[in-house]
Design a protein around this motif. Structure first.
Motif, mmCIF file in Angstrom:
data_model
loop_
_atom_site.group_PDB
_atom_site.id
_atom_site.type_symbol
_atom_site.label_atom_id
_atom_site.label_comp_id
_atom_site.label_asym_id
_atom_site.label_seq_id
_atom_site.Cartn_x
_atom_site.Cartn_y
_atom_site.Cartn_z
ATOM 1 N N CYS A 1 0.865 -1.187 0.000
ATOM 2 C CA CYS A 1 0.000 0.000 0.000
ATOM 3 C C CYS A 1 0.899 1.235 0.000
ATOM 4 N N GLY A 2 1.621 1.394 -1.094
ATOM 5 C CA GLY A 2 2.605 2.473 -1.232
ATOM 6 C C GLY A 2 3.409 2.242 -2.497
ATOM 7 N N TRP A 3 4.569 2.865 -2.562
ATOM 8 C CA TRP A 3 5.389 2.798 -3.765
ATOM 9 C C TRP A 3 6.105 1.459 -3.898
ATOM 10 N N TYR A 4 6.041 0.878 -5.089
ATOM 11 C CA TYR A 4 6.909 -0.220 -5.466
ATOM 12 C C TYR A 4 7.953 0.342 -6.421
ATOM 13 N N GLY A 5 9.128 -0.283 -6.474
ATOM 14 C CA GLY A 5 10.195 0.251 -7.308
ATOM 15 C C GLY A 5 10.972 -0.821 -8.029
ATOM 16 N N LEU A 6 12.270 -0.622 -8.122
ATOM 17 C CA LEU A 6 13.124 -1.526 -8.889
ATOM 18 C C LEU A 6 13.193 -2.917 -8.272
ATOM 19 N N ALA A 7 13.373 -2.993 -6.971
ATOM 20 C CA ALA A 7 13.570 -4.292 -6.316
ATOM 21 C C ALA A 7 12.351 -5.181 -6.520
ATOM 22 N N HIS A 8 12.593 -6.408 -6.976
ATOM 23 C CA HIS A 8 11.501 -7.327 -7.269
ATOM 24 C C HIS A 8 12.090 -8.726 -7.418
ATOM 25 N N LEU A 9 11.437 -9.701 -6.804
ATOM 26 C CA LEU A 9 11.882 -11.087 -6.953
ATOM 27 C C LEU A 9 11.413 -11.604 -8.303
ATOM 28 N N HIS A 10 12.073 -11.169 -9.359
ATOM 29 C CA HIS A 10 11.646 -11.481 -10.716
ATOM 30 C C HIS A 10 12.180 -12.844 -11.146
ATOM 31 N N ALA A 11 11.445 -13.510 -12.031
ATOM 32 C CA ALA A 11 11.891 -14.808 -12.538
ATOM 33 C C ALA A 11 13.195 -14.666 -13.315
ATOM 34 N N HIS A 12 14.142 -15.551 -13.044
ATOM 35 C CA HIS A 12 15.422 -15.571 -13.762
ATOM 36 C C HIS A 12 16.079 -14.187 -13.747
ATOM 37 N N ASP A 13 16.134 -13.581 -12.570
ATOM 38 C CA ASP A 13 16.611 -12.202 -12.451
ATOM 39 C C ASP A 13 18.093 -12.094 -12.769
ATOM 40 N N LYS A 14 18.478 -11.087 -13.548
ATOM 41 C CA LYS A 14 19.872 -10.881 -13.952
ATOM 42 C C LYS A 14 20.277 -9.415 -13.823
ATOM 43 N N ILE A 15 19.733 -8.714 -12.815
ATOM 44 C CA ILE A 15 20.069 -7.291 -12.703
ATOM 45 C C ILE A 15 21.112 -7.011 -11.619
ATOM 46 N N GLY A 16 21.643 -8.065 -10.995
ATOM 47 C CA GLY A 16 22.552 -7.846 -9.872
ATOM 48 C C GLY A 16 24.003 -7.674 -10.245
ATOM 49 N N GLY A 17 24.321 -7.587 -11.541
ATOM 50 C CA GLY A 17 25.720 -7.472 -11.935
ATOM 51 C C GLY A 17 26.377 -6.203 -11.440
#
Length: 376
Positions: A166-182
Motif C-alpha cells: 500500500c505504497g510505492w513499489y520500485g526496482l527491487a523485485h523477486l523477478h523470474a530468472h533475475d539478472k540485474i545484480g551485476g
C-alpha cells in the motif's frame, strides 16, 4: 504475545488436518492471502500436492462483477485451485479451529495488470516500464487499489486485514530468472531507479520534472561503472548528495503526497465496508523514502489513520516512538530456516508477532514455533 502466521489458501484447502495443526502450535490467528501476486510455493505437508504455481496475480474469492465491469484495472480470477472461493473455504476451516483470520491483500504490486496496462506502471528515468509496479500517483491506480482493498479485505469470517504494497513499489523485485545484480546498487541507487517519470509523476514534480530526470541519469552513471555511493551513514543524505537537496526534496514531496492519497483511500474504503472493530494494519517500512512490499511510510501520520503496522522485526525501534494507545506494531519475522529464518527471539518492543510463513515451513520449523509459543 499474540502470534499469527501467514498462509496461502492452498495450505488449508484439501487438507483437513491443517487447521488443528496450526492451532496446536499456539498461534492466535492466521493472515490468509485473499488477493496475491504470482508465486511458486511448496506445500510440504499437504496430502494431495507439493508445488503450487500461481502464474499471475489473482483474487482467491469471487470478485464482484458489478464492481469491476468495464474497468481495465481489475483483479483476475484464479484457476489453479478447485472451487470458486478457496479463501472462504480456508477461512472457515481456520476459524473453526479457533484461529482469528486476517485477510492478506496485496495492492500496488501486480505484474499481470502492468503487462496489460503499461500506461499505469512506474516508468523510470530511462523511460522503461516496471510491469510489476503500478504507479500510485495515477488516479486510476488509486481507485483500483481502494476498491480491491474494500472487496478483498472484508471477507466473511475475517476480523481484520493486513494490506501489503500500500505504497510505492520500485526496482527491487523477486523477478523470474533475475539478472540485474551485476552492478549492485545501494539504497540511494535503488531510490533513483525507483523514481517514476510517468505523466502523472512529471506533473507531480512540477517545473523541476525534467531537471530531476536528468539529475537521476547523471547521478547513476558513476554507479553503473562501479563507483560507490557517497560515503554517508544516512540513506537520505546519500540521495541528497547525488541529486542535490532541492531536487531530492521535489521527489520526496511528490512521493509522500501520493502515498498518503493511496493509504487514505484504501483505509477509508475498508472502513466503509467493514463492521465495527475490524482491524486494519499495513505492511510498512518506517523509512519513508523506501519502496517495496513493505513500502516506506510516515509512521506517525499513518498510525492516526490505521489500527497498526506490520514491520520487519529489525525496524521496530524506528517505529516505536510513534505508537499510539490502541494501535499495534506487529513484528514480521521469518520462521523458515531454509529461507534464512529461525525462532523469533528478537522481537522486543512488538505488540504482536507475525510469522512468515507457516505453509512453507518444515516440520522442524513448526516444532521450533510450538516450543516458542508453548514454553514449559
Amino acid at each position: 504475545m499474540r502470534a499469527s502466521a501467514f498462509l496461502y489458501p492452498w495450505d488449508v484447502t484439501g487438507d483437513p488436518a491443517a487447521p488443528d495443526l496450526l492451532a496446536g502450535l499456539g498461534l492466535h490467528g492466521a493472515t490468509l492471502a485473499a488477493a496475491y501476486h504470482s508465486t511458486r510455493a511448496l506445500t510440504p505437508r499437504h496430502p494431495a500436492r507439493r508445488i503450487v504455481t500461481a502464474p499471475h496475480f489473482a483474487a482467491y474469492y469471487p470478485p464482484d462483477p458489478a464492481r469491476w465491469r468495464g474497468r481495465a484495472l481489475r483483479p483476475a480470477a484464479q484457476h489453479w485451485l478447485d472451487g470458486e472461493d478457496p479463501f472462504g473455504e480456508a477461512a472457515t476451516a481456520l476459524a473453526g479451529a479457533g484461529l482469528e483470520v486476517h485477510s492478506w491483500v496485496v495492492l500496488a504490486h501486480n505484474s499481470r495488470l502492468g503487462r496489460e496496462n503499461p500506461r499505469c506502471t512506474v516508468r523510470n528515468a530511462y523511460g522503461e516500464h516496471y510491469p510489476w509496479a503500478p504507479c500510485i500517483a495515477q488516479e486510476e491506480v488509486v481507485e483500483y487499489c481502494a476498491d480491491l482493498a474494500a472487496e478483498a479485505a472484508v471477507r466473511p469470517g475475517t476480523t481484520g486485514t493486513e494490506l501489503e504494497s500500500c505504497g510505492w513499489y520500485g526496482l527491487a523485485h523477486l523477478h523470474a530468472h533475475d539478472k540485474i545484480g551485476g552492478v549492485p546498487l545501494g539504497p540511494a541507487g535503488q531510490f533513483l531507479m525507483s523514481l517514476c517519470f510517468c505523466p502523472a509523476c512529471r506533473t507531480g514534480y512540477g517545473p523541476d520534472a525534467e531537471a530531476l530526470r536528468a539529475a537521476v541519469r547523471t547521478a547513476l552513471e558513476p554507479l553503473w561503472r562501479g563507483a560507490p555511493e557517497p560515503d554517508l551513514p544516512e540513506e537520505w543524505d546519500r540521495i541528497e548528495r547525488l541529486l542535490g537537496a532541492d531536487l531530492a526534496a521535489t521527489a520526496r514531496t511528490h512521493r509522500l503526497a501520493a502515498a498518503r492519497r493511496l493509504q487514505r483511500a484504501a483505509v477509508a474504503a475498508v472502513r466503509a465496508a467493514a463492521p465495527p472493530g475490524f482491524r486494519i494494519l499495513l505492511h510498512a517500512d518506517p523509512v519513508p523514502h523506501r519502496s517495496g512490499p513493505n513500502p516506506g511510510v510516515e509512521t506517525g501520520w499513518l498510525l492516526d489513520l490505521a489500527d497498526g503496522l506490520v514491520l520487519p522485526h529489525h525496524l521496530l525501534p524506528l517505529a516505536a516512538p510513534h505508537r499510539r494507545p490502541g494501535t499495534v506494531l506487529a513484528a514480521n519475522r521469518p520462521m523458515v530456516a531454509a529461507l534464512g529464518g529461525g525462532p523469533p527471539q528478537d522481537v522486543a518492543g512488538a505488540d504482536e508477532l507475525r510469522l512468515y510463513h507457516a505453509g512453507l515451513a518444515s516440520d522442524t520449523d513448526l516444532a521450533a514455533v510450538r516450543q516458542l509459543l508453548n514454553p514449559r
